[in-house]
Scaffold this active site. Structure first.
Site: not given
Ligand SMILES: *Cc1c(COP(=O)(O)O)cnc(C)c1O
Length: 819
Positions: A489, A714
């Site tokens: 993701k 700035y």
């Molecule tokens: C992002 C996510 C993960 C992965 O988690 P990590 O700590 O990055 O391994 C697993 N399950 C769900 C539902 C997530 O949204």
């Protein structure tokens, strides 16, 4: 073929097999360790190595690809195939080494063996550049220096070669004897001794002694006494020795290293006279590697004048395949590092791993394979291209042009790089993956410039090998049969899209998961075919979800009913994933809602539960271990309730990255690995065992002296109370470098030194205090890497690595490496 070959009977003798039941005659000239890579099955011998996966499980695949000769260690396979030769040995890797050694010893070529903590590959490649005019050289491809890599390298020796240059790498005690016994060097080079692999040895001395085992029988030993202090000189190997040093008396005693315009003039005393040479590089590692090559040339009898002429022509060695964006929606893999068959095969594998375009074009120059007959050489290449699904060949050079008739694919040929460039407008590139592979003298970097998009000076480099290594790190922790869902993701946590997914698919993850539908669509358009779960399936995108075969996460009744309404009456068993809330209180079904959920599911056959899952809220922290157990118990109870009614099996999963490293009991049927793939795990102290995947680099635009009374940036927030020097660099908050890093909070590395920000961070730039340092416009600046880590940055501004990574904006170009 004029490669080495052995009959299967000879090979059985080399392995000293007491009983070998030969089923078919065979002459072997190819050693195969990967069942997917087979060019000439009838003359190939497959080794069922026990590596990450047990090679025996690939025997069937290799057999299907036509291989009939196998080296195995599991007697279960002895009579699996009645028409195949099965050579049964105790240790398959040892057998491969015995065969490599047998090949090595049948030739009387001179062999240089190289070992040391750093610089082995560069020194090997540079010696190749320096000596190619005088010898037919065989050398290890890339950095093939392991127990397996050395054996495969030695197998390539044949009668044409009169010089071999091989590197040997070790990380633990007692590894060198096997390498030394295969390589049998006449000349030995110890590059240096550093910290690498210190953890494998009790002491530096132990490590040094292990490395020196390579040189037990050498006639000439080239080394620096600076690295061998702990051993009495008389005990060093070599009938003859040649030493170099910057600090003490030596055959080549370095007096001074003087930088001039990005190069370095080196002066030394040799045979009581002062001599000098020019090394066309400026970094410290290159200077040392250059001196080692200088010492080697002198030790081999070249005059200082000749050595100087040759060294000045050294060119940079890049061992990585780079994947970049090209013109007209193309992807470009740039590999102009070496042009020989083994490295071509590696590059073609990487090309083959790309699914984003159907069309795969190879731009290939003449290969430099001295002594090989043109017909044979290009026939072999033609077979390789066919097997690797290359769709188009652009051949450049007189030799490949002469062999045009051998290629059975769309192909055009040009005499020279110049004539290709002249005709460039007529050669169309569109929506394809292009592999650029050329020998040095063809200067393919000129073609690279034409077909790649210019890279903005800030780049995020992604090391795909490290990512694959991290995946394997977690796989090693799983019980057999536990599936892996890789979380990609938010553009793979900021690291990329189909580029990362391609690699994960190649390494056979079972599922991918994205947050939104359009991320899933981008992966499908990039040729990704593994199942993809979408965690936030907006109803407006249901149409696209179905069209692109994406699998929605269903987190409440409303979304389930809308999805059911959307599906055609004719649809059956569309896979969905049920999210169960066990304590995160974000999305998901509560226990009280299960009865209604089951009623709806039972009333329709349009969908089928592919999996049910929940998410741990604190798997990385001991403080939450009780809550983690509670979540696991609740999830199991709720999943059992679903099972009781659904009457078909579905996958259960709850663990994320830290769940895998800290809670083996929570693996269930599948785990979901996210941040761990990218090199971080809050549950692993210091991320031990994980490799750095991402490096963010930028460049200095300008350097400016600042007076005590002046202010910087700035709102006049920055100043240097005693005056000094600032460097402006090309990264700002619009690139994802947060304003919170301003006013000295953030650090970057320039030439290895940590420097702080001054003043506020601007949109596209920021300023660094480089007072007292030798910094100039164009210098590389590291924002994060394996030394200044993403975790350090997260600490500086009170956030977590996830946020640092995902904040890097899409305008920062990603470049992917594969070695
Ligand atoms: C992002 C996510 C993960 C992965 O988690 P990590 O700590 O990055 O391994 C697993 N399950 C769900 C539902 C997530 O949204």
């Amino acid at each position: 073929m004029n490669n080495s070959s052995f009959s299967i009977g000879q090979i059985a003798d080399i392995f000293e097999l007491k009983s070998f039941d030969q089923k078919t005659k065979a002459i072997i000239d190819k050693l195969v360790i990967d069942s997917r890579i087979v060019t000439a099955p009838e003359s190939s011998l497959f080794f069922a190595l026990k590596a990450k996966r047990d090679g025996h499980t690939f025997i069937e695949d290799a057999y299907r690809n036509g291989i009939r000769n196998f080296v195995i260690s599991d007697p279960g396979y002895l009579s699996a195939y009645p028409d195949a030769n099965m050579l049964m040995v105790e240790d398959v890797l040892r057998a491969l080494q015995q065969l490599a050694r047998a090949n090595r010893t049948q030739y009387a070529l001179k062999v240089i063996g190289i070992t040391g903590s750093n610089g082995k590959t560069i020194v090997k490649e540079w010696l190749y550049q320096l000596l190619a005019a005088d010898f037919n050289i065989i050398r290890s491809p890339k950095s093939f220096n392991s127990q397996l890599g050395v054996a495969l390298s030695l197998w390539e020796i044949d009668a044409q070669h009169n010089l071999g240059i091989f590197e040997a790498g070790i990380s633990k005690p007692n590894e060198m004897d096997a390498l030394a016994d295969m390589i049998r060097p006449e000349i030995g080079i110890l590059t240096n001794l550093g910290e690498a692999h210190a953890e494998g040895f009790a002491s530096n001395l132990e490590k040094l002694k292990e490395k020196l085992k390579l040189f037990k029988h050498v006639k000439l030993f080239i080394y620096s006494p600076d690295y061998t202090q702990e051993i009495d000189k008389q005990a060093l190997p070599g009938k003859r020795r040649f030493s170099w040093s910057i600090r003490q008396e030596a055959d080549l005693r370095i007096l001074a290293v003087e930088p001039i315009e990005g190069q370095n003039q080196i002066r030394a005393i040799y045979k009581h006279a002062e001599i000098e040479c020019l090394i066309p590089f400026s970094d410290r590692a290159s200077i040392e590697n250059g001196i080692i090559c200088w010492a080697t040339l002198l030790a081999l009898g070249y005059t200082p004048q000749e050595a100087d002429v040759r060294l000045a022509k050294l060119t940079r060695v890049s061992m990585r395949l780079e994947l970049k964006n090209g013109i007209n929606q193309c992807s470009v893999i740039d590999d102009s590092y070496s042009a020989d068959i083994p490295s071509l095969a590696i590059a073609l594998d990487f090309l083959n791993l790309q699914n984003q375009h159907d069309k795969r074009t190879l731009i290939l120059s003449d290969l430099h394979e001295t002594g090989k007959d043109n017909e044979f050489l290009y026939a072999e290449i033609a077979a390789l291209l066919k097997q690797k699904n290359v769709s188009r060949l652009i051949g450049i050079g007189p030799n490949i042009t002469a062999a045009a008739h051998l290629f059975e694919l769309e192909a055009v040929f040009f005499d020279s790089t110049q004539s290709f460039i002249a005709n460039f407008p007529a050669v169309h590139f569109n929506n394809e993956t292009i592999l650029l592979k050329g020998a040095r003298k063809f200067e393919f970097e000129r073609i690279s410039k034409l077909i790649t998009q210019k890279i903005h000076d800030t780049v995020l480099q992604i090391d795909l090998n490290a990512l694959a290594g991290n995946l394997q790190f977690y796989r090693n922790k799983l019980r057999p049969g536990v599936k892996v869902m890789a979380m990609v993701k938010a553009f793979s946590y900021g690291s990329g899209s189909f580029e990362i997914a391609n690699l994960l698919q190649y390494h056979k993850v079972d599922y991918l998961a994205v947050a939104y539908t359009d991320e899933g669509i981008a992966l499908r358009k990039g040729g990704i075919s593994v199942p993809i779960m979408v965690m936030s399936p907006e109803p407006s995108a249901f149409d696209a979800i179905v069209r692109y075969k994406l699998e929605p996460e269903i987190y409440n009744l409303d979304i389930l009913e809308r999805f059911l309404d959307f599906l055609d009456a004719g649809t059956t068993d569309y896979p969905i994933h049920l999210k169960i809330d066990t304590g995160m209180h974000r999305l998901g079904f509560e226990e009280a809602e299960l009865a209604d959920l089951l009623k709806v599911l039972s009333a329709s056959n349009r969908v089928k539960v592919a999996s049910a899952f929940s998410h741990l809220v604190g798997s990385d922290d001991e403080i939450h271990d009780d809550f983690t157990s509670y979540q696991l118990r609740r999830f199991t109870a709720m999943a059992d309730e679903l099972s009781a009614v659904l009457q078909y099996p579905f996958i259960r999963h709850i663990s994320n990255t830290s769940g895998v490293s800290r809670h083996p009991e929570a693996q269930l049927d599948m785990v979901r690995i996210g941040i761990g793939l990218y090199g971080f795990d809050g549950g692993l102290a210091g991320n031990r065992g994980l490799q750095t995947v991402a490096v963010l680099k930028t460049t200095v635009t300008q350097v400016k002296p600042i007076k005590a009374a002046e202010t910087i940036g700035y709102s006049r927030k920055g100043s240097l109370p005693n005056g000094g020097l600032i460097a402006t660099v090309k990264i700002g908050y619009a690139d994802g470098y947060s304003r919170a890093f301003g006013n000295g909070v953030g650090k970057m590395l320039i030439n290895g030194k940590a420097v702080s920000t001054v003043g506020v961070i601007c949109m596209d730039m920021c300023m660094l205090d480089v007072t007292g340092l030798d910094v100039k416009a164009g210098d590389e600046v590291i924002v994060f890497n394996e030394k200044l880590t993403i975790a350090d940055l997260a600490n500086q501004i009170g956030t977590i690595p996830y946020e640092i990574l995902t904040n890097i904006s899409q305008r920062v170009k990603r470049v992917y490496f594969y070695e």
